[in-house]
Design a protein around this motif. Structure first.
Motif: not given
Ligand SMILES: [Zn+2]
Ligand SMILES: CCCCCCCC/C=C\CCCCCCCC(=O)NCC(=O)O
Ligand SMILES: [Zn+2]
Length: 476
Positions: A104, A137-138, A171-172, A199
């Motif tokens: 992501h 991340d990431n 994604e977060e 991840e």
């Molecule tokens: Zn992540």
């Protein structure tokens, strides 16, 4: 006007292109590109607020620095949900089931004032590390996967097995536009995936007492979640004549009860048992003896630190607490949000029941905000293509590392992919050493330059290893 024969012009063009390709490989270093990616603040602030300017800039960056990918007639590129990317790389043998790599683009917010050694969107290099939000991340996976594909295309590579690359932009905040829509699109095309790699867990080095040497944990599942809102309402009034308990006090006691009465240690009831069975031979004395009593081992060795503790139980995190309007006014209302990460052997419903019985106070209103059960457990036996190919690739790049299955303690975009594949793995080969747990969503997120190079090599090797038709037969 001077006239040149066509063959000469063709030759010069070929030479120029060749020089350009060589220059690109040698001069435009992969790590520089990671730095450029980290400098773009693709922050997901909240479920409704994202830095869309940065997301557009990131899209432009990818097109600029990976020209082979974006000009290749082989690779199909689609934007999904405005800012996510879906790449399709068709293989020469269409009967081979495709696989998919995920990563992501978005990151969580970061504030230099929290104590960063270098500004979080500077990608500054300090002592061999690139510092910045997204380095573990990431964006290391986003850039690592694309860099690997760019190199392969430069070499004229055509895969035998088709594969997809999905790069989510949200994604977060749970992936509602990115991962969810990529999955819808693939489902509408009837795609089934042999395996998915996202991840997740990492290469642990020195974080588990007694474990000798590094261990790569491949997440074969990920924990569930429950978020609840707790609130207390009391009559407002003058602070000079306060009641025995304020709304803040009542709520604080409820929150304290949740923190003091942790959810049970469930070590041995989920795939974390398999983690330690695979790693058992790497424990030295006296841990090897304790290992034979895994339950004792789990409470003595694992419960003490936040990262290893998260492996053995449903965790309780009080993440927001709001109340009060003025120093001399009794607050009429107090609220808190508590985020639980659910162990593989519990369900969302069981956890909600436990929360209510632990609080056990009528004055505290408990509302369910969101949640889901732990994800299914993917196979990790000798015959499972995805797990074994990832494991082989880890050994190709990191021969000294022991590979074992694990549970991913955080959530990933891959949780939306369960209908496309039963075999979903969460792993990126970042080194994870003592103190590194605080870098995830915390301060001083960083990656070593050497590790980033290993990550590119890992994906480069994984794409080639995945081209094998079948796993080699059982050893005799
Ligand atoms: Zn992540
Ligand atoms: C043998 C004991 C092992 C210790 C286990 C702890 C290992 C922790 C290692 C890495 C951290 C994993 C982070 C996973 C990615 C999380 C992605 C994310 O932020 N998602 C959003 C969310 O979960 O809220
Ligand atoms: Zn994250």
């Amino acid at each position: 006007m001077l006239r040149y024969p066509g063959w000469l012009l063709g030759y010069l063009w070929w030479l120029l292109k060749g020089c350009y390709a060589v220059a690109r490989v040698f001069l435009v270093d992969a790590r520089v590109l990671l730095g450029v990616a980290v400098k773009i603040p693709t922050v997901s602030f909240s479920a409704s607020e994202q830095n869309t300017t940065a997301l557009k800039e990131f899209d432009q960056l990818l097109r600029r620095v990976f020209p082979k990918i974006f000009s290749s007639s082989l690779v199909q590129h689609e934007m999904v949900g405005n800012y996510s990317h879906l790449l399709t790389v068709p293989g020469s043998e269409p009967d081979l089931e495709p696989y998919m790599l995920l990563a992501h683009i978005d990151v969580v917010p970061a504030d230099e004032a929290d104590g960063w050694d270098a500004p979080p969107f500077s990608a500054q290099e300090l002592n061999g590390f690139i510092y910045g939000r997204g380095t573990i991340d990431n964006k290391q996976s986003v850039m690592g996967i694309l860099q690997a594909l760019e190199y392969l295309l430069e070499q004229g590579y055509t895969p035998r097995r088709s594969f997809y690359i999905g790069l989510g932009h949200d994604e977060e905040i749970s992936g509602p536009q990115g991962a969810v829509n990529i999955v819808k699109l693939l489902k509408s095309r009837g795609v089934k995936l042999l395996y998915v790699l996202d991840e997740g867990l990492t290469i642990m080095d020195g974080v588990v007492d007694g474990l000798i040497g590094p261990g790569a944990l491949i997440g074969v599942s990920e924990k569930g979640q429950a978020t609840v809102k707790l609130s207390v309402s009391t009559p407002p009034g003058h602070s000079s004549m306060p009641p025995r308990e304020s709304s803040i006090g009542i709520l604080a006691s409820a929150v304290t009860r949740l923190e003091k009465n942790r959810m049970p240690n469930l070590f041995g009831h989920g795939p974390e048992r398999a983690t330690f069975e695979h790693l058992a031979h790497k424990f030295g004395w006296p841990y090897r003896m304790v290992m034979s009593n895994l339950w004792l081992f789990s409470s003595l060795v694992l419960e003490g630190q936040p990262d290893t503790n998260a492996f053995v139980r449903t965790t309780t995190a009080v993440t927001m607490f709001n109340s009060g309007v003025k120093i001399n006014v009794m607050p009429a209302y107090a609220e808190a949000f508590v985020n639980f990460r659910i162990h593989s052997s519990q369900t969302l419903q069981e956890v909600l029941k436990l929360i209510k019985s632990t609080i056990s106070d009528e004055r505290v209103k408990v509302e369910f905000v969101s949640g889901f059960d732990p994800l299914p457990i993917s196979s990790y036996d000798e015959d499972t293509f995805g797990y074994q190919i990832i494991k082989k690739t880890v050994h190709d790049i990191f021969p000294e590392v022991t590979v074992s299955p694990g549970i991913c303690v955080g959530n990933t975009d891959s949780r939306h992919y369960t209908e496309l594949s039963p075999d979903i793995y969460r792993f990126a080969p970042s080194w994870y050493k003592p103190g590194d747990s605080a870098r995830f969503h915390g301060v001083n997120e960083r990656i070593s330059i050497q590790n980033y190079e290993e990550i590119v090599l890992f994906y480069f090797q994984l794409m080639q290893n995945s081209d094998i038709r079948n796993l080699p037969g059982p050893r005799t």
